[in-house]
Design an enzyme around this catalytic site. Structure first.
Site, mmCIF file in Angstrom:
data_model
loop_
_atom_site.group_PDB
_atom_site.id
_atom_site.type_symbol
_atom_site.label_atom_id
_atom_site.label_comp_id
_atom_site.label_asym_id
_atom_site.label_seq_id
_atom_site.Cartn_x
_atom_site.Cartn_y
_atom_site.Cartn_z
ATOM 1 C CD GLU A 46 -3.139 -1.674 0.523
ATOM 2 O OE1 GLU A 46 -3.158 -0.020 -0.848
ATOM 3 O OE2 GLU A 46 -3.390 -2.303 0.210
ATOM 4 C CG ASN A 49 -1.624 9.802 -0.720
ATOM 5 O OD1 ASN A 49 -1.113 10.812 -0.037
ATOM 6 N ND2 ASN A 49 -0.415 10.015 -1.789
HETATM 7 N N1 LIG Z 1 5.756 13.577 -5.922
HETATM 8 C C1 LIG Z 1 4.755 13.164 -6.490
HETATM 9 N N2 LIG Z 1 4.758 12.060 -5.818
HETATM 10 C C2 LIG Z 1 4.104 11.824 -6.973
HETATM 11 C C3 LIG Z 1 2.585 12.032 -7.742
HETATM 12 N N3 LIG Z 1 1.632 11.334 -7.298
HETATM 13 C C4 LIG Z 1 1.967 10.338 -7.354
HETATM 14 N N4 LIG Z 1 3.108 10.208 -6.505
HETATM 15 C C5 LIG Z 1 3.914 9.252 -5.959
HETATM 16 O O1 LIG Z 1 3.589 8.054 -5.870
HETATM 17 C C6 LIG Z 1 3.201 7.362 -4.461
HETATM 18 C C7 LIG Z 1 1.964 6.369 -5.460
HETATM 19 O O2 LIG Z 1 0.381 7.465 -4.607
HETATM 20 P P1 LIG Z 1 0.220 7.540 -3.564
HETATM 21 O O3 LIG Z 1 -1.064 8.351 -4.058
HETATM 22 O O4 LIG Z 1 0.692 7.665 -1.831
HETATM 23 O O5 LIG Z 1 0.010 5.730 -3.732
HETATM 24 P P2 LIG Z 1 -1.818 5.343 -3.233
HETATM 25 O O6 LIG Z 1 -1.941 5.097 -2.039
HETATM 26 O O7 LIG Z 1 -1.665 2.766 -3.409
HETATM 27 O O8 LIG Z 1 -3.335 5.423 -4.458
HETATM 28 P P3 LIG Z 1 -3.557 5.948 -5.728
HETATM 29 O O9 LIG Z 1 -2.742 6.718 -6.168
HETATM 30 O O10 LIG Z 1 -4.439 5.164 -5.055
HETATM 31 O O11 LIG Z 1 -2.340 4.878 -5.874
HETATM 32 C C8 LIG Z 1 3.051 8.551 -3.676
HETATM 33 O O12 LIG Z 1 3.467 7.773 -2.449
HETATM 34 C C9 LIG Z 1 4.085 9.100 -4.732
HETATM 35 O O13 LIG Z 1 5.515 8.990 -3.839
HETATM 36 C C10 LIG Z 1 2.991 13.468 -8.016
HETATM 37 O O14 LIG Z 1 2.183 14.181 -8.431
HETATM 38 N N5 LIG Z 1 3.896 14.288 -7.205
#
Ligand SMILES: Nc1nc2c(ncn2[C@@H]2O[C@H](COP(=O)(O)OP(=O)(O)OP(=O)(O)O)[C@@H](O)[C@H]2O)c(=O)[nH]1
Ligand SMILES: *[C@@H]1O[C@H](CO)[C@@H](O)[C@H](O)[C@H]1NC(C)=O
Ligand SMILES: *[C@@H]1O[C@H](CO)[C@@H](O)[C@H](O)[C@H]1NC(C)=O
Ligand SMILES: *[C@@H]1O[C@H](CO)[C@@H](O)[C@H](O)[C@H]1NC(C)=O
Length: 417
Positions: A46, A49
């Protein structure tokens, strides 16, 4: 006299060592001094976020126990699992344990729930030869029959066998006395029933993501979310970027919040900085959501349409896209100023990818208008922050449409006080 002697021992060797013989008497003063610890961990794949969402579920549990009059529950401290080796982050050979204080304002969190960092737990909790033994571990799992029987009622049931092995957030110096598997369906707050049945002073909940929100989007959910403020250092980095590159500051944008989240008032007065911000989730989203993911060309068209409507010339891009993809998008938006936060080496070595992600989220939260990626939890956290800052919801709940012009219905989770 005897009492004083015990009390001294209680101070020098840690109090809970003596707890069992000492506190079953009705000495309530003593009882208050003894802590119980609730640790938790989340399914390794996971992302950052979603982990924050699991934190909210557990912090609401900790909040409710803290406020309970039951002495067995109101002594619990919630131990924050450090950030380490997340799947989306750059891989490091040896795990680094990033404390929550790097990303979040711990004082603010503590006004909602009694949380402590993992290193504080290591300092407070008795250890033997530098090894910590947790009293009871519960590994949560879904009821296997849930979908077959259609039984979605809240329930829990101890099982002899776990479906999976255990890991303790990569720590080799933590073991446990008792292991249980717990088939579970229900909100995290129901876990307190389990804690009433045991005198364990430390309990670890594995796969805490199996537990749910009690009232997603309700008042207490938003209190937990409001308390989850970003650390001052990261807010400052974002503020500097906003000032230098986006002509944005809290005074002019009308996004000044009180120092303490408990003093925040409802209202939609935020104006935001003079730019459009987008969150464009790529990488695994491109692979798993082929039809829903717009091409860069389509993204550029959608951005351009909104910029013309707003009469702005600046777009801030938060994305996990590759440098190539980003350059491609920039070249499609040549007519406009395309801004993005590029962290320095020094920043990255301290805050890692998570720090850069938070700076991106802050900058997106302060834009006059925002477009996110449908069903990305990264986008959800930005939308929530904009709700807290008091933006008109029409400037927040927007997602990119697919190439075919199919625009997803963005779920609107308005703030509740
Ligand atoms: N700096 C930056 N990192 C991003 C961005 N989008 C995604 N990431 C990276 O990609 C990771 C995955 O996105 P998360 O949203 O945390 O992952 P998740 O909890 O699986 O959520 P989803 O987006 O639903 O997949 C983040 O923790 C960031 O490290 C962005 O716009 N900027
Ligand atoms: C256990 O290991 C971690 C990581 O190496 C360390 O930070 C912590 O202090 C250790 N705990 C104890 C009780 O020695
Ligand atoms: C608590 O213990 C009682 C007695 O052993 C048992 O019947 C009950 O199911 C337990 N409750 C929970 C939530 O484990
Ligand atoms: C850049 O854009 C062009 C045109 O849309 C596309 O053909 C190409 O594959 C893109 N390259 C990358 C790295 O995304």
């Amino acid at each position: 006299m005897k009492y004083q002697l015990l009390y001294l021992i209680c101070v020098f060797i840690k109090c809970y060592v003596l707890a069992d013989d000492f506190c079953y008497s009705d000495n309530s003063e003593c009882e208050q001094k003894i802590n119980r610890y609730l640790l938790y961990d989340v399914n390794p794949p996971e992302g950052f976020n979603l982990r924050l969402d699991v934190y909210m579920r557990l912090s609401i549990l900790a909040h409710k126990m803290w406020r309970s009059s039951n002495p067995a529950l109101n002594r619990f401290k919630l131990v924050l699992p450090p950030w380490s080796q997340l799947v989306h982050w750059e891989y490091t050979e040896t795990p680094e344990y990033i404390p929550w204080g790097y990303y979040f304002d711990l004082e603010s969190l503590k006004r909602f729930a009694p949380v402590i960092e993992m290193y504080e737990f290591f300092n407070e909790y008795p250890n033997k030869y530098s090894r910590v033994t947790i009293d009871e571990v519960y590994t949560l799992q879904h009821f296997e029959d849930m979908f077959e029987t259609g039984n979605f009622e809240d329930r829990m049931e101890l099982k002899n066998k776990c479906k999976e092995d255990l890991s303790f957030f990569l720590y080799s110096n933590i073991t446990a006395n008792k292991y249980y598997c717990l088939s579970y369906h229900g909100p995290a707050t129901k876990l307190s029933q389990l804690f009433l049945n045991t005198t364990a002073s430390s309990i670890l909940i594995n796969h805490a993501e199996v537990s749910l929100h009690e009232h997603f989007g309700g008042k207490v959910y938003w209190q937990a979310r409001r308390s989850l403020r970003y650390s001052k250092e990261l807010v400052d980095v974002a503020a500097k970027f906003r000032k230098e590159h986006l002509d944005s500051d809290d005074e002019n944008d009308k996004t000044v919040l009180p120092g303490n989240w408990e003093d925040e008032k409802p209202g939609r007065r935020a104006v935001g900085g003079p730019y459009l911000a987008i969150h464009l989730r790529r990488r695994d989203f491109l692979r798993f959501r082929v039809k829903e993911s717009p091409s860069l060309k389509s993204v550029a068209e959608q951005v351009s349409t909104v910029l013309i409507r707003l009469n702005f010339d600046t777009v801030y891009v938060a994305t996990d896209a590759s440098v190539k993809e980003f350059e491609n998008l920039s070249s499609l938006l040549k007519k406009y100023k395309v801004k993005t936060f590029t962290p320095s080496e020094a920043f990255l070595s301290k805050y890692k990818d998570g720090g850069a992600a938070i700076v991106d989220q802050i900058i997106c939260s302060h834009a006059r208008y925002f477009i996110g990626t449908h069903q990305s939890t990264f986008t959800y956290r930005i939308e929530e922050r904009r709700e807290i800052l008091g933006f008109d919801e029409r400037s927040t709940f927007n997602s990119f449409c697919s190439n075919g012009g199919q625009c997803p219905e963005t779920s609107v989770w308005k703030i509740v006080y």
